[in-house]
Design a protein around this motif. Structure first.
Motif, PDB file in Angstrom:
ATOM      1  N   TYR A   1      65.555  66.793  22.218  1.00 14.67           N
ATOM      2  CA  TYR A   1      65.282  66.485  23.625  1.00 14.67           C
ATOM      3  C   TYR A   1      66.195  67.304  24.530  1.00 14.67           C
ATOM      4  O   TYR A   1      65.750  67.897  25.509  1.00 14.67           O
ATOM      5  CB  TYR A   1      65.512  65.000  23.909  1.00 14.67           C
ATOM      6  CG  TYR A   1      64.359  64.065  23.621  1.00 14.67           C
ATOM      7  CD1 TYR A   1      63.403  64.324  22.638  1.00 14.67           C
ATOM      8  CD2 TYR A   1      64.238  62.882  24.330  1.00 14.67           C
ATOM      9  CE1 TYR A   1      62.379  63.441  22.391  1.00 14.67           C
ATOM     10  CE2 TYR A   1      63.208  61.984  24.086  1.00 14.67           C
ATOM     11  CZ  TYR A   1      62.276  62.272  23.117  1.00 14.67           C
ATOM     12  OH  TYR A   1      61.253  61.388  22.887  1.00 14.67           O
TER      13      TYR A   1
ATOM     14  N   ILE B   1      65.268  70.949  25.054  1.00 18.64           N
ATOM     15  CA  ILE B   1      64.122  71.267  25.917  1.00 18.64           C
ATOM     16  C   ILE B   1      64.295  70.745  27.338  1.00 18.64           C
ATOM     17  O   ILE B   1      63.373  70.825  28.142  1.00 18.64           O
ATOM     18  CB  ILE B   1      62.801  70.750  25.311  1.00 18.64           C
ATOM     19  CG1 ILE B   1      62.812  69.230  25.147  1.00 18.64           C
ATOM     20  CG2 ILE B   1      62.495  71.459  23.997  1.00 18.64           C
ATOM     21  CD1 ILE B   1      61.467  68.638  24.779  1.00 18.64           C
ATOM     22  N   GLY B   2      65.461  70.184  27.634  1.00 15.34           N
ATOM     23  CA  GLY B   2      65.748  69.790  29.006  1.00 15.34           C
ATOM     24  C   GLY B   2      65.648  68.303  29.317  1.00 15.34           C
ATOM     25  O   GLY B   2      65.794  67.904  30.467  1.00 15.34           O
ATOM     26  N   ILE B   3      65.390  67.481  28.310  1.00 12.38           N
ATOM     27  CA  ILE B   3      65.422  66.030  28.532  1.00 12.38           C
ATOM     28  C   ILE B   3      66.860  65.596  28.267  1.00 12.38           C
ATOM     29  O   ILE B   3      67.276  65.462  27.122  1.00 12.38           O
ATOM     30  CB  ILE B   3      64.448  65.272  27.613  1.00 12.38           C
ATOM     31  CG1 ILE B   3      63.012  65.722  27.854  1.00 12.38           C
ATOM     32  CG2 ILE B   3      64.585  63.760  27.821  1.00 12.38           C
ATOM     33  CD1 ILE B   3      61.989  65.109  26.903  1.00 12.38           C
TER      34      ILE B   3
ATOM     35  N   ALA C   1      59.880  62.854  32.285  1.00 12.47           N
ATOM     36  CA  ALA C   1      59.744  64.293  32.063  1.00 12.47           C
ATOM     37  C   ALA C   1      58.433  64.800  32.648  1.00 12.47           C
ATOM     38  O   ALA C   1      57.523  64.020  32.951  1.00 12.47           O
ATOM     39  CB  ALA C   1      59.804  64.594  30.562  1.00 12.47           C
ATOM     40  N   SER C   2      58.347  66.110  32.749  1.00 13.54           N
ATOM     41  CA  SER C   2      57.114  66.764  33.214  1.00 13.54           C
ATOM     42  C   SER C   2      56.132  66.878  32.050  1.00 13.54           C
ATOM     43  O   SER C   2      56.510  66.765  30.878  1.00 13.54           O
ATOM     44  CB  SER C   2      57.435  68.164  33.740  1.00 13.54           C
ATOM     45  OG  SER C   2      57.856  68.991  32.661  1.00 13.54           O
TER      46      SER C   2
ATOM     47  N   GLU D   1      54.703  69.522  30.870  1.00 14.93           N
ATOM     48  CA  GLU D   1      55.072  70.654  30.018  1.00 14.93           C
ATOM     49  C   GLU D   1      56.194  70.258  29.054  1.00 14.93           C
ATOM     50  O   GLU D   1      56.135  70.558  27.861  1.00 14.93           O
ATOM     51  CB  GLU D   1      55.510  71.841  30.869  1.00 14.93           C
ATOM     52  CG  GLU D   1      55.925  73.047  30.044  1.00 14.93           C
ATOM     53  CD  GLU D   1      56.435  74.195  30.915  1.00 14.93           C
ATOM     54  OE1 GLU D   1      57.408  74.833  30.497  1.00 14.93           O
ATOM     55  OE2 GLU D   1      55.856  74.422  31.991  1.00 14.93           O
ATOM     56  N   THR D   2      57.191  69.590  29.560  1.00 16.98           N
ATOM     57  CA  THR D   2      58.313  69.180  28.718  1.00 16.98           C
ATOM     58  C   THR D   2      57.860  68.164  27.675  1.00 16.98           C
ATOM     59  O   THR D   2      58.286  68.211  26.517  1.00 16.98           O
ATOM     60  CB  THR D   2      59.447  68.599  29.582  1.00 16.98           C
ATOM     61  OG1 THR D   2      59.867  69.604  30.514  1.00 16.98           O
ATOM     62  CG2 THR D   2      60.633  68.178  28.739  1.00 16.98           C
TER      63      THR D   2
ATOM     64  N   ARG E   1      56.208  69.923  24.796  1.00 19.97           N
ATOM     65  CA  ARG E   1      57.233  70.534  23.938  1.00 19.97           C
ATOM     66  C   ARG E   1      57.911  69.467  23.078  1.00 19.97           C
ATOM     67  O   ARG E   1      58.179  69.684  21.895  1.00 19.97           O
ATOM     68  CB  ARG E   1      58.254  71.285  24.782  1.00 19.97           C
ATOM     69  CG  ARG E   1      57.655  72.523  25.457  1.00 19.97           C
ATOM     70  CD  ARG E   1      58.617  73.201  26.408  1.00 19.97           C
ATOM     71  NE  ARG E   1      59.744  73.742  25.686  1.00 19.97           N
ATOM     72  CZ  ARG E   1      60.912  74.038  26.240  1.00 19.97           C
ATOM     73  NH1 ARG E   1      61.098  73.844  27.533  1.00 19.97           N
ATOM     74  NH2 ARG E   1      61.892  74.541  25.516  1.00 19.97           N
TER      75      ARG E   1
ATOM     76  N   SER F   1      67.784  74.232  35.249  1.00 19.00           N
ATOM     77  CA  SER F   1      67.465  75.318  34.302  1.00 19.00           C
ATOM     78  C   SER F   1      68.380  76.505  34.515  1.00 19.00           C
ATOM     79  O   SER F   1      68.801  76.817  35.571  1.00 19.00           O
ATOM     80  CB  SER F   1      66.026  75.760  34.488  1.00 19.00           C
ATOM     81  OG  SER F   1      65.170  74.675  34.295  1.00 19.00           O
TER      82      SER F   1
END
Length: 112
Positions: free
Chosen positions: A21, A24-26, A69-70, A72-73, A76, A112
């Motif tokens: 997580y 990938i930015g979570i 989350a978005s 896209e995220t 992923r 990001s």
């Protein structure tokens, strides 16, 4: 933004899932100890005691991970979860779903 809920049926893989997580930015999630309905019925309700045979080999406890989350995220995250836990199509990995969010307060997405 969506609420992403993942019920992890393999609690021993929690650290690996949370590390994925973060990759990938979570960077924020809430982890809750959880128990499946079948286990509760088999243990506590006598007329469902026969479920115990169906549950043999399964883990009595899960970890439920809640995150925002978005889309896209989340896609992923699904791919990474399947790499770690196995395909959702084959069972055993757990269950994942999303809920649309109208408003989110106090959430700060990863930079990001």
């Amino acid at each position: 933004m969506k609420l992403f809920v993942f019920v992890l049926n393999q609690p021993d893989k929690l650290d690996e899932v949370l590390s994925a997580y973060v990759e990938i930015g979570i960077t924020g999630a809430t982890v809750v100890d959880s128990t499946g309905m079948g286990h509760i019925l088999a243990q506590d309700v006598p007329i469902f005691a026969g479920f115990q045979a169906l549950l043999s080999g399964s883990k009595p406890y899960n970890k439920t991970i809640l995150s925002v989350a978005s889309d896209e995220t989340i896609q992923r995250a699904i791919r990474l979860i399947e790499d770690i836990c196995g395909s959702f199509d084959k069972g055993g990995a757990g269950i994942a779903f999303t809920v649309n969010l109208a408003d989110v307060y106090g959430y700060k997405p990863a930079v990001s």
